[in-house]
Design an enzyme around this catalytic site. Structure first.
Site, short mmCIF file in Angstrom:
data_model
loop_
_atom_site.label_atom_id
_atom_site.label_comp_id
_atom_site.label_asym_id
_atom_site.label_seq_id
_atom_site.Cartn_x
_atom_site.Cartn_y
_atom_site.Cartn_z
CB THR A 1 -0.77 -0.15 1.42
OG1 THR A 1 -1.61 -1.21 1.08
CG2 THR A 1 -1.73 1.29 1.36
CG LEU B 1 -2.36 -1.39 -7.44
CD1 LEU B 1 -1.07 -1.58 -8.29
CD2 LEU B 1 -3.57 -1.38 -8.19
CG ASN B 2 -4.72 -6.27 -1.30
OD1 ASN B 2 -4.26 -6.16 -0.28
ND2 ASN B 2 -4.91 -7.86 -1.54
CG ASP C 1 -7.66 -6.51 1.68
OD1 ASP C 1 -6.88 -7.53 1.67
OD2 ASP C 1 -7.46 -5.54 1.59
CB SER D 1 -9.08 -1.46 3.97
OG SER D 1 -7.64 -0.69 4.07
N GLY E 1 0.00 -3.31 5.09
CA GLY E 1 -1.18 -4.61 5.38
C GLY E 1 -1.59 -4.49 6.84
#
Length: 563
Positions: free
Chosen positions: A375, A394-395, A417, A446, A468
């Site tokens: 991230t 974009l993860n 997610d 998130s 994360g």
């Protein structure tokens, strides 16, 4: 020469400066009229150029976001989504916008389950099915419509130029690409754009002409340039030809949401942060409410007692995260209870100094009556009093690996997610439940935690981080370091961090944490391991009518630039 050293001895070494904290080991950048901090120096320079041209913090933030999509493709994006928290200098309001990705209409809760009921991890994290409907472009467009002062097209010019003319690949970027070659080179478009020659060498020029053309279309047409017309047609075609789920209708129906910020008080500071579907804000306030009952300074920064206390507090927060957090449009998140002082008091009764509780003994809501490291975050402030804290992603690093044909758009893998199966950890080890199950049009939970700190009604800090599951605990420790231990934002950033997320029951200690304290924590019965840096705070402090910024040195391309 002897005279020089005699004169040197006469200079007081602890002289107080009106600009810098003389006790700080590392110093921030400083600006008189504003500040931009991001994870890539070229994106920071893009935002700074907008402030210098007379734009406001909103304008600069949009420029940074689009520039990061070019120069930081591992996380910066137009194919992903995120959250922005704002303080508006004109109205003194705090606001937030949720431009998180959504599940396509054709998504199902069992889409990543195999016949035996197990989760197909590769399908959930890589390739065409892992992609959610992107929100970044529409999010930036909404911010511009409401607060922008410059022409939309001008804000995209820096990104277009970087994509068209190219930029020099940094050692950090070259290393990141080379480490992922085996995983990402299997995708034809990714290989063609990012691996024309392997291994990637630093200082080579990277041009992205297809992305430049896409950005030009968006610059000319705003959000419609992405969610309708030529680009939407190409996304729809790529999806249908490769077994994907996103359709033109999904794109046309996407909308960001202006949401109420989540607020809490810590001593005489006001915490302003992102609410669900971000879990970060709620749990930052929850943990601060518990910690407020302790004299943290007397425990000693990063002492074994201090770290053990933080560990216990983190366990309770992440346990609650697993059960009670999700998209508030689909699940009734008990926000007021989770951030209440009364709930914190109940949890506090269960925590004792220098006593470790096994995670299995901590149940979600017991006291109630792994998002990627890639991230990215940026913070922006201007002379008009506007302050922005933005985290988007974009993860995983470089998302799904899928680049839409003829567009240069790198797409997210945010579907991971969601909870593919209750109780089954995602790629970052985070466990979830029914609140975060896959449903059409739903936004995945998130950990992104863009945060502002106010004092006497005015912002004094803006911060946030990638990382994360570690984002929440990273922001927490930055706030404790600055608000309790009164560290300069630079020292507050570089100090070693810890992380516990309830399950697995392991305490992560960042490299540099004192080994003697680590041994003491382990002796209490807590399993530990040392990890490398996985987060990157990009923060601003406002004091003395000046702007102080610091880009986390854990990501060497980070840069703060004062205006």
């Amino acid at each position: 020469m002897k005279l020089f050293f005699k004169l040197l001895l006469l200079i007081p070494i602890n002289i107080e400066s009106s600009f810098f904290n003389s006790k700080a080991i590392v110093h921030p950048e400083i600006g008189a009229n504003g500040m931009v901090v991001s994870q890539h120096y070229l994106a920071t320079e893009a935002g700074h150029s907008i402030l210098a041209a007379g734009g406001n913090a909103y304008d600069a933030s949009i420029a940074v976001a689009f520039a990061l999509a070019v120069v930081l493709p591992r996380a910066g994006n137009i194919g992903g989504g995120g959250f922005m928290v704002m303080f508006d200098g004109k109205t003194n309001e705090t606001l937030s916008i949720d431009y998180r990705e959504t599940a396509p209409a054709l998504a199902t809760k069992d889409m990543f389950l195999q016949q035996d009921g197990s989760v197909d991890r590769k399908r959930a994290t890589q390739g065409i099915l892992s992609i959610g409907v992107p929100g970044t472009v529409y999010g930036m467009w909404e911010v511009h419509k409401r607060f922008g002062s410059m022409a939309w097209s001008e804000l995209l010019n820096p990104a277009i130029k970087l994509a068209k003319d190219g930029f020099v690949v940094s050692p950090f970027m070259a290393d990141a690409l080379n480490k992922r070659y085996q995983k990402l080179s299997q995708y034809k478009n990714f290989h063609r754009i990012f691996y024309p020659n392997y291994p990637i060498k630093m200082d080579q020029l990277l041009k992205q002409p297809e992305l430049a053309k896409t950005l030009e279309i968006i610059a000319a047409n705003g959000a419609k340039g992405f969610y309708e017309g030529e680009i939407a047609e190409k996304i729809d075609k790529h999806m249908s030809e490769n077994g994907g789920l996103i359709t033109k209708k999904d794109l046309k129906n996407y909308r960001p949401i202006w949401r109420e910020v989540v607020k809490g008080n810590y001593d005489d500071y006001e915490i302003v942060t992102m609410g669900p579907p971000s879990s970060g804000g709620i749990h930052i306030i929850q943990m601060l409410n518990i910690l407020e009952k302790h004299d943290l300074v007397s425990l000693g920064h990063n002492s074994s007692t201090y770290a053990a206390l933080l560990t216990e507090v983190m366990k309770y927060a992440y346990a609650d995260r697993s059960k009670y957090l999700g998209d508030p449009d689909f699940f009734d998140v008990p926000v007021e209870t989770l951030i209440s002082k009364a709930y914190a008091t109940e949890i506090s009764k269960r925590i004792k100094l220098n006593v470790i509780t096994a995670s299995d003994k901590i149940l979600p809501g017991a006291a109630m009556q792994n998002e990627s490291l890639d991230t990215t975050h940026f913070s922006v402030a201007d002379k008009h009093g506007n302050v922005i804290s933005n985290t988007y992603t974009l993860n995983s690093g470089y998302g799904s690996g899928i680049i839409i044909n003829d567009t240069g758009i790198l797409m997210n893998n945010e579907m991971d997610d969601f909870v593919s199966a209750p109780g089954v950890p995602n790629q970052f080890g985070l466990v979830g439940d029914e609140a975060n199950k896959i449903e059409p049009f739903k936004r995945p939970l998130s950990s992104m935690t863009p945060t502002l700190i106010l004092q006497d009604g005015r912002p004094i800090y803006a911060t946030g981080s990638p990382g994360g599951s570690r984002i929440i605990t990273t922001v927490l420790q930055f706030l404790i370091n600055t608000l309790d231990f009164k560290m300069e934002i630079s020292d507050a950033t570089v100090a070693p961090r810890i992380h516990h997320q309830w399950k697995p029951d392991i305490l992560m200690l960042e490299t540099g944490f004192d080994i003697h304290h680590a041994n003491d924590i382990e002796a209490l019965g807590q399993k530990i391991y040392f990890s490398g840096p996985g987060t990157s705070l990009e923060s601003i402090e406002i004091k003395n009518n000046l702007y102080y910024g610091f880009g986390d040195t854990r990501r060497p391309d980070s840069k703060a630039m004062g205006h």
